[in-house]
Design a protein around this motif. Structure first.
Motif, PDB file in Angstrom:
ATOM      1  N   ARG A   1       0.781  -1.266  -0.183  1.00  0.00           N
ATOM      2  CA  ARG A   1       0.029  -0.165  -0.039  1.00  0.00           C
ATOM      3  C   ARG A   1       1.040   1.147  -0.112  1.00  0.00           C
ATOM      4  NH1 ARG A   1      -2.000   3.606   3.918  1.00  0.00           N
ATOM      5  NH2 ARG A   1      -0.900   2.326   5.374  1.00  0.00           N
ATOM      6  N   ILE A   2       2.268   0.966   1.039  1.00  0.00           N
ATOM      7  CA  ILE A   2       2.757   2.832   1.079  1.00  0.00           C
ATOM      8  C   ILE A   2       3.877   2.354  -0.025  1.00  0.00           C
ATOM      9  CG2 ILE A   2       1.323   3.463   2.485  1.00  0.00           C
ATOM     10  CD1 ILE A   2       3.569   2.351   5.094  1.00  0.00           C
ATOM     11  N   LEU A   3       4.965   1.398   0.156  1.00  0.00           N
ATOM     12  CA  LEU A   3       5.859   0.516  -0.683  1.00  0.00           C
ATOM     13  C   LEU A   3       6.355  -0.501  -1.147  1.00  0.00           C
ATOM     14  CD1 LEU A   3       7.430  -1.677   0.758  1.00  0.00           C
ATOM     15  CD2 LEU A   3       7.028   0.199   2.221  1.00  0.00           C
ATOM     16  N   ALA A   4       6.913  -0.920  -2.172  1.00  0.00           N
ATOM     17  CA  ALA A   4       7.583  -1.521  -2.673  1.00  0.00           C
ATOM     18  C   ALA A   4       8.818  -1.898  -2.982  1.00  0.00           C
ATOM     19  CB  ALA A   4       7.036  -1.435  -4.022  1.00  0.00           C
ATOM     20  N   LEU A   5       9.218  -3.098  -2.898  1.00  0.00           N
ATOM     21  CA  LEU A   5      10.292  -4.348  -2.749  1.00  0.00           C
ATOM     22  C   LEU A   5      10.771  -5.056  -4.078  1.00  0.00           C
ATOM     23  CD1 LEU A   5      12.969  -4.557  -1.099  1.00  0.00           C
ATOM     24  CD2 LEU A   5      11.621  -6.839  -0.430  1.00  0.00           C
ATOM     25  N   ARG A   6      11.401  -4.046  -4.666  1.00  0.00           N
ATOM     26  CA  ARG A   6      12.423  -4.833  -5.957  1.00  0.00           C
ATOM     27  C   ARG A   6      13.950  -5.151  -5.884  1.00  0.00           C
ATOM     28  NH1 ARG A   6      13.043   0.675  -7.780  1.00  0.00           N
ATOM     29  NH2 ARG A   6      14.977   1.060  -8.247  1.00  0.00           N
ATOM     30  N   LEU A   7      14.059  -6.465  -6.459  1.00  0.00           N
ATOM     31  CA  LEU A   7      15.505  -7.112  -7.192  1.00  0.00           C
ATOM     32  C   LEU A   7      15.772  -6.107  -8.396  1.00  0.00           C
ATOM     33  CD1 LEU A   7      17.268  -8.426  -4.937  1.00  0.00           C
ATOM     34  CD2 LEU A   7      16.850  -9.967  -6.483  1.00  0.00           C
ATOM     35  N   ASP A   8      16.684  -5.920  -8.010  1.00  0.00           N
ATOM     36  CA  ASP A   8      17.946  -5.188  -8.829  1.00  0.00           C
ATOM     37  C   ASP A   8      19.146  -5.654  -9.611  1.00  0.00           C
ATOM     38  OD1 ASP A   8      16.012  -3.218  -9.583  1.00  0.00           O
ATOM     39  OD2 ASP A   8      16.732  -1.341  -8.886  1.00  0.00           O
ATOM     40  N   GLU A   9      19.641  -6.208 -11.004  1.00  0.00           N
ATOM     41  CA  GLU A   9      21.031  -6.586 -10.900  1.00  0.00           C
ATOM     42  C   GLU A   9      21.493  -5.189 -11.083  1.00  0.00           C
ATOM     43  OE1 GLU A   9      22.931  -9.210  -9.878  1.00  0.00           O
ATOM     44  OE2 GLU A   9      20.655 -10.347  -9.138  1.00  0.00           O
ATOM     45  N   VAL A  10      22.807  -4.265 -10.886  1.00  0.00           N
ATOM     46  CA  VAL A  10      23.463  -3.622 -11.140  1.00  0.00           C
ATOM     47  C   VAL A  10      25.240  -3.695 -11.643  1.00  0.00           C
ATOM     48  CG1 VAL A  10      24.229  -1.547 -10.240  1.00  0.00           C
ATOM     49  CG2 VAL A  10      22.177  -2.676  -9.334  1.00  0.00           C
ATOM     50  N   LEU A  11      24.342  -3.059 -12.730  1.00  0.00           N
ATOM     51  CA  LEU A  11      26.531  -3.239 -13.455  1.00  0.00           C
ATOM     52  C   LEU A  11      27.391  -2.634 -12.290  1.00  0.00           C
ATOM     53  CD1 LEU A  11      28.029  -4.394 -15.075  1.00  0.00           C
ATOM     54  CD2 LEU A  11      27.804  -1.922 -17.417  1.00  0.00           C
ATOM     55  N   MET A  12      28.609  -3.232 -11.577  1.00  0.00           N
ATOM     56  CA  MET A  12      30.142  -3.210 -10.943  1.00  0.00           C
ATOM     57  C   MET A  12      30.671  -2.328 -12.209  1.00  0.00           C
ATOM     58  SD  MET A  12      28.925  -2.705  -8.016  1.00  0.00           S
ATOM     59  CE  MET A  12      27.153  -2.481  -8.501  1.00  0.00           C
ATOM     60  N   PRO A  13      31.790  -1.668 -11.593  1.00  0.00           N
ATOM     61  CA  PRO A  13      32.953  -1.430 -12.343  1.00  0.00           C
ATOM     62  C   PRO A  13      33.396  -2.781 -12.400  1.00  0.00           C
ATOM     63  CG  PRO A  13      32.578   0.449 -10.553  1.00  0.00           C
ATOM     64  CD  PRO A  13      31.496  -0.802  -9.755  1.00  0.00           C
ATOM     65  N   GLY A  14      33.994  -3.198 -12.090  1.00  0.00           N
ATOM     66  CA  GLY A  14      34.745  -4.489 -12.645  1.00  0.00           C
ATOM     67  C   GLY A  14      34.496  -4.998 -13.782  1.00  0.00           C
ATOM     68  N   GLY A  15      32.894  -4.989 -13.689  1.00  0.00           N
ATOM     69  CA  GLY A  15      32.459  -5.829 -14.738  1.00  0.00           C
ATOM     70  C   GLY A  15      31.214  -6.785 -14.404  1.00  0.00           C
ATOM     71  N   SER A  16      31.265  -7.237 -13.793  1.00  0.00           N
ATOM     72  CA  SER A  16      30.771  -7.848 -12.326  1.00  0.00           C
ATOM     73  C   SER A  16      28.780  -7.382 -12.455  1.00  0.00           C
ATOM     74  CB  SER A  16      31.079  -8.902 -11.729  1.00  0.00           C
ATOM     75  OG  SER A  16      31.265  -7.597 -10.482  1.00  0.00           O
ATOM     76  N   THR A  17      28.019  -8.042 -11.782  1.00  0.00           N
ATOM     77  CA  THR A  17      26.845  -7.502 -11.867  1.00  0.00           C
ATOM     78  C   THR A  17      26.309  -7.703 -10.148  1.00  0.00           C
ATOM     79  OG1 THR A  17      25.566  -9.454 -12.067  1.00  0.00           O
ATOM     80  CG2 THR A  17      25.763  -7.369 -13.804  1.00  0.00           C
ATOM     81  N   ALA A  18      25.713  -7.487  -9.100  1.00  0.00           N
ATOM     82  CA  ALA A  18      25.535  -7.075  -7.706  1.00  0.00           C
ATOM     83  C   ALA A  18      24.075  -6.797  -7.351  1.00  0.00           C
ATOM     84  CB  ALA A  18      25.837  -5.864  -7.491  1.00  0.00           C
ATOM     85  N   SER A  19      23.365  -7.813  -6.887  1.00  0.00           N
ATOM     86  CA  SER A  19      21.635  -7.642  -6.422  1.00  0.00           C
ATOM     87  C   SER A  19      21.996  -6.624  -5.097  1.00  0.00           C
ATOM     88  CB  SER A  19      21.875  -8.474  -5.752  1.00  0.00           C
ATOM     89  OG  SER A  19      21.314  -9.732  -6.991  1.00  0.00           O
TER      90      SER A  19
END
Length: 222
Positions: free
Chosen positions: A33-51
Motif C-alpha cells: 500500500r505504501i511501498l514496494a520492494l524490488r530486486l535490481d541487478e546492477v552493473l559494477m565498475p569491474g564488469g560484474s553485477t551485484a544484487s
C-alpha cells in the motif's frame, strides 16, 4: 568589474565521466500500500553485477512548527518496527504523485496537532536510508501558529501525544539520543540553525529534485 572565473569541477566528483551503475534487470518482490520492494541487478565498475534490494516509497513531509515563544511542537507516537513510542516532528506521507508537498505538510499539521501556520519555508530534505530505500522526506519550518479543530483519523493518531518544548531543549534531546527519528533529528537541527541565523531557509516552493516518484507512478498505473 572583474569577470567571475569559471568554476572548476573536480574530476572525481563529475558523475558524467564516472562509471554508470546501470540496471541490467529488475523484478518485484513485493508491492504494498505504501511501498514496494524490488530486486535490481546492477552493473559494477569491474564488469560484474551485484544484487541490490530497493524499497520504493511515496515520500513524506514533516513540519518543525515553531511558536512565538520559541517552542517547537513535538509528538510522541508508537512506531511498530522499533517497538516503542518515539519523539518526532509532525509528519506524514505524500498521498499521490500530483500532491503538492506543501499542501501535504499543512494537512499533517492540522491532522496531527490541530495547528495552522501563516509562514512556511523549507528547512531540509533528508534521505531516510539511501543504502536501501529511495524515501526522502522534506521538512518545513512553520511559524505564525494558530489552533484549529483536530479530527482524529485513526487509532494510532488517537494515541498520539503532542508537547511544546523550547527549541534548544529539542536540540539537546536530539544530541542525547532522546529523538532518534532521522528526519526529525535533521529537522530539529536545521530549525535551530535557521532560528539562530546560522543559515537561511529555502522558499516554501523550492525545487525538490530528490522527491521519490517511482512508487507513486506505480499507483497511477494501477
Amino acid at each position: 568589474m572583474s569577470e567571475t572565473s569559471p568554476r572548476t569541477v573536480d574530476p572525481e566528483l563529475d558523475d558524467s565521466t564516472r562509471h554508470a551503475f546501470d540496471v541490467v534487470s529488475t523484478r518485484d518482490l513485493h508491492v504494498g500500500r505504501i511501498l514496494a520492494l524490488r530486486l535490481d541487478e546492477v552493473l559494477m565498475p569491474g564488469g560484474s553485477t551485484a544484487s541490490r534490494e530497493v524499497v520504493e516509497h511515496l515520500g513524506a513531509v514533516g513540519v518543525a512548527a515553531l511558536d512565538d515563544d520559541g517552542d517547537l511542537v513535538l509528538i510522541r507516537q508508537y512506531r511498530h518496527p522499533v517497538g516503542k513510542r518515539l519523539w518526532e516532528l509532525p509528519a506524514g506521507l505524500i498521498d499521490h504523485a500530483e500532491e503538492d508537498p506543501l499542501a501535504a505538510a499543512k494537512r499533517e499539521l492540522v491532522e496531527e496537532v490541530g495547528l495552522v501556520a501563516e509562514d512556511w519555508s523549507v528547512l531540509v530534505d533528508a534521505a531516510a536510508s539511501p543504502g536501501f530505500t529511495d524515501e526522502v522526506i522534506r521538512i518545513y519550518l512553520a511559524t505564525g501558529l494558530s489552533t484549529v479543530e483536530r479530527e482524529t483519523l485513526g487509532d494510532e493518531e488517537a494515541d498520539l501525544v503532542a508537547r511544546r518544548v523550547p527549541l534548544a531543549e529539542a536540540v539537546r534531546m536530539a544530541l542525547a539520543g532522546e529523538i532518534v527519528n532521522a528526519a526529525s533529528v535533521a529537522g530539529v537541527l536545521a530549525a535551530y540553525a535557521v532560528d539562530s541565523g546560522a543559515a537561511p531557509a529555502r522558499a516554501a516552493d523550492a525545487p525538490w529534485p530528490d522527491r521519490p516518484t517511482r512508487f507513486a507512478a506505480r499507483r497511477v498505473g494501477r
